[in-house]
Design a protein around this motif. Structure first.
Motif, PDB file in Angstrom:
ATOM      1  N   ASN A  96      20.955  -6.837  -0.514  1.00 12.97           N
ATOM      2  CA  ASN A  96      20.585  -7.233   0.843  1.00 12.97           C
ATOM      3  C   ASN A  96      19.415  -8.205   0.898  1.00 12.97           C
ATOM      4  OD1 ASN A  96      22.383  -5.500   2.666  1.00 12.97           O
ATOM      5  ND2 ASN A  96      21.666  -4.061   1.117  1.00 12.97           N
ATOM      6  N   ASP A  97      19.018  -8.726  -0.261  1.00 11.10           N
ATOM      7  CA  ASP A  97      17.927  -9.699  -0.365  1.00 11.10           C
ATOM      8  C   ASP A  97      16.667  -9.213   0.353  1.00 11.10           C
ATOM      9  OD1 ASP A  97      16.735 -12.068  -1.224  1.00 11.10           O
ATOM     10  OD2 ASP A  97      17.303 -13.139   0.605  1.00 11.10           O
ATOM     11  N   LEU A  98      16.216  -8.020  -0.012  1.00 12.13           N
ATOM     12  CA  LEU A  98      15.062  -7.398   0.632  1.00 12.13           C
ATOM     13  C   LEU A  98      13.825  -7.470  -0.254  1.00 12.13           C
ATOM     14  CD1 LEU A  98      16.797  -4.092   1.814  1.00 12.13           C
ATOM     15  CD2 LEU A  98      16.374  -6.145   3.184  1.00 12.13           C
ATOM     16  N   ASP A  99      12.684  -7.744   0.358  1.00 15.52           N
ATOM     17  CA  ASP A  99      11.408  -7.560  -0.324  1.00 15.52           C
ATOM     18  C   ASP A  99      11.118  -6.065  -0.310  1.00 15.52           C
ATOM     19  OD1 ASP A  99      10.905 -10.247  -0.798  1.00 15.52           O
ATOM     20  OD2 ASP A  99       9.797 -10.519   1.073  1.00 15.52           O
ATOM     21  N   ILE A 100      10.404  -5.580  -1.315  1.00 13.54           N
ATOM     22  CA  ILE A 100      10.078  -4.160  -1.402  1.00 13.54           C
ATOM     23  C   ILE A 100       8.567  -3.974  -1.306  1.00 13.54           C
ATOM     24  CG2 ILE A 100      10.156  -2.087  -2.845  1.00 13.54           C
ATOM     25  CD1 ILE A 100      12.709  -3.204  -4.121  1.00 13.54           C
ATOM     26  N   PHE A 101       8.175  -2.996  -0.492  1.00 10.98           N
ATOM     27  CA  PHE A 101       6.780  -2.596  -0.339  1.00 10.98           C
ATOM     28  C   PHE A 101       6.709  -1.104  -0.634  1.00 10.98           C
ATOM     29  CE2 PHE A 101       7.331  -6.385   2.065  1.00 10.98           C
ATOM     30  CZ  PHE A 101       6.135  -7.073   1.942  1.00 10.98           C
ATOM     31  N   CYS A 102       5.722  -0.673  -1.432  1.00 14.13           N
ATOM     32  CA  CYS A 102       5.639   0.729  -1.853  1.00 14.13           C
ATOM     33  C   CYS A 102       4.277   1.347  -1.564  1.00 14.13           C
ATOM     34  CB  CYS A 102       5.866   0.852  -3.358  1.00 14.13           C
ATOM     35  SG  CYS A 102       7.500   0.405  -3.904  1.00 14.13           S
ATOM     36  N   HIS A 103       4.311   2.591  -1.144  1.00 11.76           N
ATOM     37  CA  HIS A 103       3.112   3.421  -1.007  1.00 11.76           C
ATOM     38  C   HIS A 103       3.422   4.721  -1.737  1.00 11.76           C
ATOM     39  CE1 HIS A 103       0.215   5.812   1.778  1.00 11.76           C
ATOM     40  NE2 HIS A 103      -0.236   5.688   0.550  1.00 11.76           N
ATOM     41  N   LEU A 104       2.856   4.890  -2.915  1.00 12.00           N
ATOM     42  CA  LEU A 104       3.169   6.011  -3.792  1.00 12.00           C
ATOM     43  C   LEU A 104       2.027   7.016  -3.815  1.00 12.00           C
ATOM     44  CD1 LEU A 104       5.071   7.198  -6.029  1.00 12.00           C
ATOM     45  CD2 LEU A 104       3.749   5.830  -7.659  1.00 12.00           C
ATOM     46  N   TRP A 105       2.385   8.285  -3.742  1.00  9.20           N
ATOM     47  CA  TRP A 105       1.406   9.357  -3.911  1.00  9.20           C
ATOM     48  C   TRP A 105       1.511   9.850  -5.339  1.00  9.20           C
ATOM     49  CZ3 TRP A 105       3.705  12.250   0.816  1.00  9.20           C
ATOM     50  CH2 TRP A 105       3.356  11.575   1.980  1.00  9.20           C
ATOM     51  N   SER A 106       0.598   9.429  -6.173  1.00  6.69           N
ATOM     52  CA  SER A 106       0.634   9.856  -7.568  1.00  6.69           C
ATOM     53  C   SER A 106      -0.696   9.566  -8.250  1.00  6.69           C
ATOM     54  CB  SER A 106       1.743   9.118  -8.323  1.00  6.69           C
ATOM     55  OG  SER A 106       1.766   9.510  -9.674  1.00  6.69           O
ATOM     56  N   ASN A 107      -1.059  10.453  -9.170  1.00  7.75           N
ATOM     57  CA  ASN A 107      -2.217  10.239 -10.045  1.00  7.75           C
ATOM     58  C   ASN A 107      -1.759   9.840 -11.441  1.00  7.75           C
ATOM     59  OD1 ASN A 107      -3.848  11.241  -7.964  1.00  7.75           O
ATOM     60  ND2 ASN A 107      -3.651  13.337  -8.706  1.00  7.75           N
ATOM     61  N   ASP A 108      -0.460   9.882 -11.672  1.00  8.86           N
ATOM     62  CA  ASP A 108       0.109   9.674 -12.995  1.00  8.86           C
ATOM     63  C   ASP A 108       0.335   8.186 -13.255  1.00  8.86           C
ATOM     64  OD1 ASP A 108       1.952   9.386 -15.172  1.00  8.86           O
ATOM     65  OD2 ASP A 108       2.560  11.476 -14.895  1.00  8.86           O
ATOM     66  N   HIS A 109      -0.370   7.651 -14.235  1.00 10.02           N
ATOM     67  CA  HIS A 109      -0.266   6.215 -14.534  1.00 10.02           C
ATOM     68  C   HIS A 109       1.127   5.815 -15.010  1.00 10.02           C
ATOM     69  CE1 HIS A 109      -4.444   5.427 -13.745  1.00 10.02           C
ATOM     70  NE2 HIS A 109      -4.770   6.486 -14.467  1.00 10.02           N
ATOM     71  N   ARG A 110       1.849   6.732 -15.646  1.00 14.41           N
ATOM     72  CA  ARG A 110       3.229   6.429 -16.083  1.00 14.41           C
ATOM     73  C   ARG A 110       4.148   6.252 -14.875  1.00 14.41           C
ATOM     74  NH1 ARG A 110       4.045  11.489 -19.587  1.00 14.41           N
ATOM     75  NH2 ARG A 110       2.694  12.135 -17.918  1.00 14.41           N
ATOM     76  N   GLU A 111       3.999   7.132 -13.883  1.00 18.57           N
ATOM     77  CA  GLU A 111       4.807   7.009 -12.666  1.00 18.57           C
ATOM     78  C   GLU A 111       4.491   5.708 -11.934  1.00 18.57           C
ATOM     79  OE1 GLU A 111       5.169  11.790 -11.675  1.00 18.57           O
ATOM     80  OE2 GLU A 111       3.936  10.539 -10.388  1.00 18.57           O
TER      81      GLU A 111
END
Length: 87
Positions: A28-43
């Motif tokens: 769908n030719d979408l830009d992605i914006f993320c807000h992640l709840w995590s302390n894990d650097h791997r995630e």
């Protein structure tokens, strides 16, 4: 103006769902914006690596955020029980 996909919440099932998210955004030719709840650097690194979001925020996951998120998710599921096909 381009459309976007905004993703927020805990990592939880991301490792099993990211391929579908990525495919949907590309199709769908979408830009992605993320807000992640995590302390894990791997995630955090995994989300950034596979989705290449235009903007990304990661903040510590707290019990209060988890409870609120689950409450909102349950309300959405009750009001909109649709399943979406992204193939």
């Amino acid at each position: 103006m381009k459309n976007c996909l905004v993703i927020g919440g805990a990592y939880r099932t991301f490792s099993t769902t990211y391929e579908g998210i990525k495919k949907f955004a590309q199709k769908n030719d979408l830009d992605i914006f993320c807000h992640l709840w995590s302390n894990d650097h791997r995630e955090i690194s995994h989300v950034q690596e596979v989705l290449s979001p235009k903007s990304f925020i990661a903040e510590p996951q707290t019990d209060a955020l988890i409870a609120k998120f689950c409450e909102i998710e349950d309300r959405i599921k009750k009001k909109n029980s649709k399943t979406f096909n992204i193939s």
